[in-house]
Design a protein around this motif. Structure first.
Motif, short mmCIF file in Angstrom:
data_model
loop_
_atom_site.label_atom_id
_atom_site.label_comp_id
_atom_site.label_asym_id
_atom_site.label_seq_id
_atom_site.Cartn_x
_atom_site.Cartn_y
_atom_site.Cartn_z
N SER A 15 -4.63 -12.51 20.56
CA SER A 15 -3.98 -11.59 19.63
C SER A 15 -4.02 -12.11 18.20
CB SER A 15 -2.53 -11.35 20.05
OG SER A 15 -2.49 -10.98 21.39
N ALA A 30 -7.57 -11.53 16.96
CA ALA A 30 -7.77 -10.10 16.69
C ALA A 30 -7.10 -9.71 15.37
CB ALA A 30 -7.23 -9.25 17.84
N GLY A 31 -5.89 -10.22 15.13
CA GLY A 31 -5.18 -9.92 13.89
C GLY A 31 -5.94 -10.45 12.68
N GLU A 63 -9.02 -8.41 12.02
CA GLU A 63 -8.65 -7.13 11.43
C GLU A 63 -8.31 -7.30 9.95
OE1 GLU A 63 -5.59 -5.07 13.60
OE2 GLU A 63 -5.03 -3.89 11.83
N GLU A 64 -7.60 -8.38 9.64
CA GLU A 64 -7.14 -8.58 8.28
C GLU A 64 -8.27 -9.01 7.35
OE1 GLU A 64 -3.96 -11.44 8.32
OE2 GLU A 64 -3.45 -10.92 6.25
N GLY A 116 -11.69 -9.03 8.19
CA GLY A 116 -12.99 -8.43 8.46
C GLY A 116 -13.86 -9.32 9.33
N ALA A 148 1.97 -10.25 14.17
CA ALA A 148 1.04 -9.19 14.56
C ALA A 148 1.62 -8.36 15.70
CB ALA A 148 -0.31 -9.79 14.98
N PRO A 203 -2.36 -2.88 18.16
CA PRO A 203 -2.52 -1.55 17.57
C PRO A 203 -1.80 -0.43 18.34
CG PRO A 203 -4.59 -2.75 17.47
CD PRO A 203 -3.63 -3.63 18.22
N ARG A 258 2.02 -0.11 17.32
CA ARG A 258 2.46 -0.16 15.91
C ARG A 258 3.29 1.05 15.51
NH1 ARG A 258 -3.06 -2.75 13.35
NH2 ARG A 258 -2.85 -4.67 14.57
N SER A 304 -2.74 -5.72 1.54
CA SER A 304 -2.24 -5.48 2.90
C SER A 304 -1.17 -4.38 2.93
CB SER A 304 -1.64 -6.77 3.46
OG SER A 304 -0.99 -6.50 4.69
#
Ligand SMILES: CC(C)(COP(=O)(O)OP(=O)(O)OC[C@H]1O[C@@H](n2cnc3c(N)ncnc32)[C@H](O)[C@@H]1OP(=O)(O)O)[C@@H](O)C(=O)NCCC(=O)NCCS
Length: 146
Positions: free
Chosen positions: A18, A21-22, A25-26, A28, A84, A87, A90, A118
């Motif tokens: 996780s 993944a965060g 995502e943040e 790229g 985090a 998804p 959220r 952000s």
């Protein structure tokens, strides 16, 4: 049903996935080797405190706090290393619940670094945080190109 608890040793694989993944995502992209180093250093730190938010008994989000002496922060402040929420979970207030829990658990200021673009900044501001300082960065070779 949302419930909070301390992370357990058997959460390690979920946390690792996780967090990566965060970060991806943040930012790229996040280099796999850098991540492995980061993980070793952070996960082994005895100064860490990690809470997990379960939704119906399954992990949906985490808040990872550090209590490290840092010469640029007043002693006793808490630094949020990462926050985090998956998804699918959220916009249900889970990050806010985790942040309120941390606020009640530690004395002193709570700090975190956020990317300037952000969307999480709105949430932090709504919960009473303010911008403390800004850092300006020249990307590699940007002076040559200007
Ligand atoms: C930031 C994050 C933890 C928020 O989790 P969450 O449980 O959805 O947050 P909450 O439900 O408590 O609060 C939602 C608020 O966050 C803000 N927000 C965060 N990300 C957002 C997004 N992608 N789009 C819109 N609003 C967002 C909004 O202010 C939103 O409030 P609103 O729904 O009233 O508009 C989650 O989006 C996430 O994990 N993002 C990826 C990792 C990351 O960026 N972490 C922060 C690093 S500093």
């Amino acid at each position: 049903v949302i419930s909070l608890r301390d992370a357990r040793p058997d959460d390690e694989a979920w946390l690792r996935r996780s967090l990566l993944a965060g970060l991806i995502e943040e930012y790229g992209h996040f280099d796999a080797e850098d991540f492995a180093d980061e993980w070793r250093q952070r996960y082994r730190s005895p100064a860490k405190q990690i809470w997990i938010a379960d939704v119906d008994g399954t992990p949906a989000g985490f808040l990872w706090a550090l209590h490290l002496p840092d010469p640029s922060f007043p002693a006793g402040d808490t630094y949020i290393y990462y926050l985090a929420v998956l998804p699918a979970h959220r916009r249900q207030g889970i990050a806010a619940i985790l942040l309120r829990h941390l606020r009640a658990a530690v004395p002193g200021a709570i700090r975190l670094l956020v990317r300037h673009d952000s969307p999480a900044k709105r949430l932090y501001a709504r919960l009473g945080a303010h911008l403390y300082r800004e850092e300006w960065v020249w990307p590699e070779q940007s002076l040559d190109r200007s």
